[in-house]
Scaffold this motif. Structure first.
Motif, mmCIF file in Angstrom:
data_model
loop_
_atom_site.group_PDB
_atom_site.id
_atom_site.type_symbol
_atom_site.label_atom_id
_atom_site.label_comp_id
_atom_site.label_asym_id
_atom_site.label_seq_id
_atom_site.Cartn_x
_atom_site.Cartn_y
_atom_site.Cartn_z
ATOM 1 N N VAL A 540 0.682 -1.231 0.095
ATOM 2 C CA VAL A 540 -0.076 -0.030 -0.033
ATOM 3 C C VAL A 540 0.987 1.191 -0.144
ATOM 4 O O VAL A 540 0.575 2.083 -0.644
ATOM 5 N N ARG A 541 1.929 1.343 0.797
ATOM 6 C CA ARG A 541 2.835 2.443 0.938
ATOM 7 C C ARG A 541 3.439 2.516 -0.579
ATOM 8 O O ARG A 541 3.352 4.001 -1.141
ATOM 9 N N GLU A 542 3.912 1.694 -1.309
ATOM 10 C CA GLU A 542 4.688 1.825 -2.498
ATOM 11 C C GLU A 542 3.615 2.267 -3.402
ATOM 12 O O GLU A 542 4.013 3.185 -4.482
ATOM 13 N N ALA A 543 2.221 1.497 -3.301
ATOM 14 C CA ALA A 543 1.515 2.002 -4.342
ATOM 15 C C ALA A 543 1.083 3.579 -4.237
ATOM 16 O O ALA A 543 0.971 4.356 -5.284
ATOM 17 N N GLY A 544 0.988 3.919 -2.808
ATOM 18 C CA GLY A 544 0.624 5.398 -2.685
ATOM 19 C C GLY A 544 1.806 6.411 -3.196
ATOM 20 O O GLY A 544 1.391 7.262 -3.616
ATOM 21 N N GLU A 545 3.038 5.946 -3.052
ATOM 22 C CA GLU A 545 3.803 6.944 -3.426
ATOM 23 C C GLU A 545 4.234 6.724 -4.941
ATOM 24 O O GLU A 545 4.820 7.876 -5.471
ATOM 25 N N ASN A 546 3.700 6.175 -5.474
ATOM 26 C CA ASN A 546 3.836 6.009 -6.950
ATOM 27 C C ASN A 546 2.090 6.678 -7.465
ATOM 28 O O ASN A 546 1.971 6.678 -8.782
ATOM 29 N N GLY A 547 1.319 7.016 -6.593
ATOM 30 C CA GLY A 547 0.132 7.814 -7.052
ATOM 31 C C GLY A 547 -0.758 6.943 -7.223
ATOM 32 O O GLY A 547 -2.001 7.120 -8.141
ATOM 33 N N LEU A 548 -0.947 5.575 -7.243
ATOM 34 C CA LEU A 548 -1.752 4.543 -7.264
ATOM 35 C C LEU A 548 -2.870 4.229 -6.306
ATOM 36 O O LEU A 548 -2.597 4.244 -5.131
ATOM 37 N N LYS A 549 -3.901 3.947 -6.724
ATOM 38 C CA LYS A 549 -5.140 3.445 -5.881
ATOM 39 C C LYS A 549 -4.985 2.005 -5.431
ATOM 40 O O LYS A 549 -4.897 1.254 -6.358
ATOM 41 N N THR A 550 -5.493 1.657 -4.470
ATOM 42 C CA THR A 550 -5.396 0.087 -4.140
ATOM 43 C C THR A 550 -6.684 -0.462 -3.401
ATOM 44 O O THR A 550 -7.465 0.544 -2.821
ATOM 45 N N VAL A 551 -6.994 -1.595 -3.882
ATOM 46 C CA VAL A 551 -8.479 -2.209 -3.268
ATOM 47 C C VAL A 551 -7.739 -3.415 -2.352
ATOM 48 O O VAL A 551 -6.991 -4.181 -2.959
ATOM 49 N N VAL A 552 -8.255 -3.529 -1.181
ATOM 50 C CA VAL A 552 -7.843 -4.599 -0.385
ATOM 51 C C VAL A 552 -8.990 -5.420 -0.279
ATOM 52 O O VAL A 552 -10.198 -5.195 0.338
ATOM 53 N N PHE A 553 -8.891 -6.694 -0.416
ATOM 54 C CA PHE A 553 -10.242 -7.886 -0.366
ATOM 55 C C PHE A 553 -9.887 -8.776 0.706
ATOM 56 O O PHE A 553 -8.756 -9.344 0.805
ATOM 57 N N SER A 554 -10.551 -9.009 1.628
ATOM 58 C CA SER A 554 -10.690 -10.269 2.296
ATOM 59 C C SER A 554 -12.124 -11.054 2.706
ATOM 60 O O SER A 554 -13.019 -10.214 2.393
ATOM 61 N N ASN A 555 -12.078 -12.256 2.931
ATOM 62 C CA ASN A 555 -13.382 -12.752 3.172
ATOM 63 C C ASN A 555 -13.772 -12.456 4.724
ATOM 64 O O ASN A 555 -15.215 -12.527 4.847
#
Length: 726
Positions: A540-555
């Motif tokens: 998540v940190r690396e995605a954020g520092e590259n300006g990217l959005k993240t979706v986190v899935f769990s059951n």
């Protein structure tokens, strides 16, 4: 000369025949790809031209054309003008031959530019006869792998050398040839036979006849079925796109692919050789350049954007140095990616890996010192090892190098000490450093103190290109948009983590209770020591520092709660967090949350329960997807990923599935893989399978019972509560 000469010539003829067969077989495989690609590429270019207004012809001719009557006659796009041709255009009132010629010349210039720039993307969800033909043709070359590339290169060189020699040696091939040849001709024949013998002996020692034979078999072997080719494409799309880019000739901008390096450095890198004999993966052009950069410059930092294959580039460097005779290498990384490094090196190279981690790490270190190989260890463990002797370690690789940016930290001092004692070092980070000159300077100082001393704030203020030029001797960074001309639509990575002590304790309690669901979420139940949670935070940190959005899935709802608290307090602090989307959230409210997530201009994180958020919502604003644990039903994972990987997604989607070694995750992955994957792949593409995932999945209860019993046996426990509890 006699029989020996004739046998030598015959061996040369056979070797040249085998070499030429490989070259011809490869050429046919490449031509099959081109034949399948041509119509698809033309169709894509045609659609692009049909969307370009005819007014653009004015730009090409600097306003000399009068297009009013053309548009009034119904020719509103450049594509329509090209399709009409000179005869129909000449029939338009008031349009003369000169205007037609100018108009068509301008349209062709635009058409040429479009054909050079449009990229063919392969839609795995909508296979058509044309794309199926392309995928099956590509599979031949992908399956043949790096060995085919190596074989074709060696075969081409051999045919070029053997051709003239066999011609000169022709008199020695028969009994009367030498008798009838003149003195000069005989001398040339004798010299040629000697050279042929040397070439053939060298080729046989190198195993080239066997390599050529196997490569020809691989290149002539087609896919078992269209479905098999599509499945393989899903698993290895990046390799398919790499071959496609190479054959189509569509290269990224050279300056961008070379990280905007000054010409003198770029030229030195281009001439650096790269041995692939110990490597089991093909490289894209920019990846080969990155590996050559590390070799040519000796101590460098590779800062490519996430998803561009920094690990593969590092492995290419390790493989090259091993081929040159280096025996000892050290990879230092966070504990969360130690298993991934081990598996990648084993899968992508012929190198031996030795893990220096855990209570036996000092014994493992002594073993590595004595036997060599690629040691993989953590920052913490490195501090406890004795520093190497000068020249002892062929390459030090430091992953997530931004972790040692603080020069006062103990881990930073250990890395600096090892870097100073090694002749080569490769630091890796996906975090852009242009705007962090102070931090960046401390990393650069470990690699090159002179460059670090010359680096000032003003370099960063001048812009990224100027900054990269200033640090060119040690730093190379490329972005996805610059170097991936045919973007892989989906990149999937299994992130294997070793359970921490607290994770292991929680897991054993769940196994002892026979609670399958508790086993699946045990890795998150003690957040302060969670290995999976640490790795999720890094992603998540690396995605954020590259300006990217993240979706986190769990059951699991409780896992999402733990994840939200951990991200808010650490890696995603200050980053907008949305959700979790669960079954209790009304559908209209779910969509509003997704819309708000998409509306954020920069990075953001969306949390979702996979059964609730993974169906019916479009999340194409996200380009990073994290699955907290493997799902019982593979179709549930596919549907969840499809929420982000769908029409409207302008960047490749990177999927990270977090898996723990040695327990329930590993057993689930293995058991589910035992099913017939071709049937699953076929069924996944049917409307029935999309609507009813249960149709192709194993029973929940059977799977749970089987795994619980196996884990209780492995850990020496008697059966506990019901396997279906939890």
């Amino acid at each position: 000369m006699g029989r020996d000469g004739r046998e030598t010539v015959a061996r040369g003829v056979r070797l040249r025949g085998a070499a030429q067969a490989v070259v011809d077989d490869h050429a046919r495989a490449v031509e099959a790809v081109r034949a399948a690609l041509g119509p698809i590429h033309d169709a894509v270019a045609g659609r692009e031209l049909d969307a370009i207004p005819v007014a653009r012809l004015q730009d090409v001719t600097e306003g000399r054309l009068r297009l009013g009557s053309i548009e009034k006659s119904g020719f509103r796009t450049v594509g329509a003008v090209l399709e009409a041709g000179p005869y129909r255009l000449r029939q338009i009132p008031g349009v003369g031959q000169r205007t037609v010629d100018q108009m068509l010349a301008a349209a062709r210039r635009i058409s040429d530019a479009v054909h050079e720039t449009v990229a063919v993307t392969i839609d795995v969800d909508r296979p058509e006869p044309g794309t199926t033909a392309l995928v099956t043709a590509l599979q031949v070359l992908v399956e043949a792998g790096p060995d085919a590339r190596r074989a074709v290169g060696r075969a081409t060189a051999l045919t070029e050398r053997l051709g003239p020699l066999l011609l000169d040696a022709k008199p020695a091939a028969g009994r009367l040839g030498m008798l009838l040849a003149g003195q000069d001709r005989r001398a040339r024949a004798l010299a040629a036979v000697t050279d042929i013998r040397s070439l053939v002996d060298e080729a046989e020692r190198a195993g080239l006849p066997e390599l050529f034979a196997q490569t020809s078999v691989d290149l002539l072997r087609g896919p078992s079925s269209d479905v098999a080719a599509w499945v393989d494409f899903e698993l290895r799309s990046a390799e398919y796109y790499g071959v496609l880019a190479e054959i189509s000739g569509r290269r990224p901008d050279a300056a961008a692919a070379e990280g905007f390096l000054p010409e003198e450095i770029a030229e030195r890198v281009r001439t650096q050789q790269l041995d692939d004999s110990h490597r089991r993966v093909s490289l894209r052009g920019y990846q080969a350049f990155g590996a050559r950069f590390a070799l040519a410059q000796r101590k460098v930092m590779l800062g490519d954007e996430m998803g561009l294959g920094k690990t593969i580039q590092a492995i290419a460097v390790l493989a090259h140095l091993a081929a040159e005779g280096q025996t000892h290498f050290m990879v230092v990384c966070p504990a969360s990616v130690l298993v991934n490094w081990t598996r990648e090196i084993e899968a992508r190279s012929a190198l031996v890996v030795r893990v220096l981690h855990g209570p036996d790490r000092h014994h493992a270190f002594a073993d590595w010192k004595g036997r060599g190989g690629v040691a993989v260890t953590t920052f913490e463990a490195l501090r406890g090892f004795p520093e190497p002797g000068g020249g002892e370690v062929g390459l030090l690789v430091v992953d997530e190098a931004h972790s040692v940016k603080n020069p006062k930290a103990q881990r930073s001092r250990a890395v600096a000490l090892w870097t100073g004692r090694c002749e080569r070092a490769l630091f890796m980070t996906g975090t852009p450093m242009e705007n962090r000159v102070v931090e960046f300077r401390s990393l650069v100082r470990m690699l090159d103190a002179e460059v670090a001393d010359s680096l000032g704030e003003r370099n960063a203020l001048l812009g990224s290109v100027a900054f990269r030029k200033a640090v060119a001797p040690v730093y190379l960074r490329r972005n996805q948009d610059d170097v991936l001309t045919e973007l892989p639509s989906l990149q999937q990575t299994d992130e294997w983590e070793e359970l921490s002590a607290s994770d292991e304790e929680a897991y054993r309690e769940a196994v002892r209770a026979g609670n399958f669901m508790a086993m699946r979420r045990a890795a998150y139940m003690r957040p302060e020591g969670s290995a999976k949670l640490d790795r999720l935070g890094e992603i998540v940190r690396e995605a954020g520092e590259n300006g990217l959005k993240t979706v986190v899935f769990s059951n699991f709802k409780d896992v999402l709660g733990v994840v939200r608290e951990a991200l808010a307090a650490g890696p995603a602090a200050g980053t907008p967090l949305f959700g979790p989307l669960t079954g209790s959230v009304a559908p209209a409210r779910r969509q509003r949350i997704v819309d708000d997530f998409a509306a954020v201009p920069g990075p953001a994180v969306l949390l979702g329960q996979i059964q609730a958020a993974g169906v019916g919502l479009n999340m194409q604003a996200a380009s990073v997807v994290v699955l907290c644990e493997p799902q019982i039903k593979p179709t549930v994972e596919h549907q969840a990923v499809a929420r982000a990987h769908r029409m409207g997604q302008v960047r490749p989607v990177r999927v990270h599935r977090l898996l723990a070694t040695g327990g329930v995750d590993e057993r689930m992955v293995r058991i589910l893989a035992e099913k017939t994957r071709l049937f699953d792949a076929y069924a996944r593409r049917s409307a029935v399978a999309e609507a009813t995932p249960d149709a192709v999945d194993v029973s929940d209860a059977d799977l749970a019972r089987r795994i619980v019993e196996e884990e209780q046996a492995r850990l020496g426990m008697t059966g506990g509560e019901s396997a279906a509890s939890g």
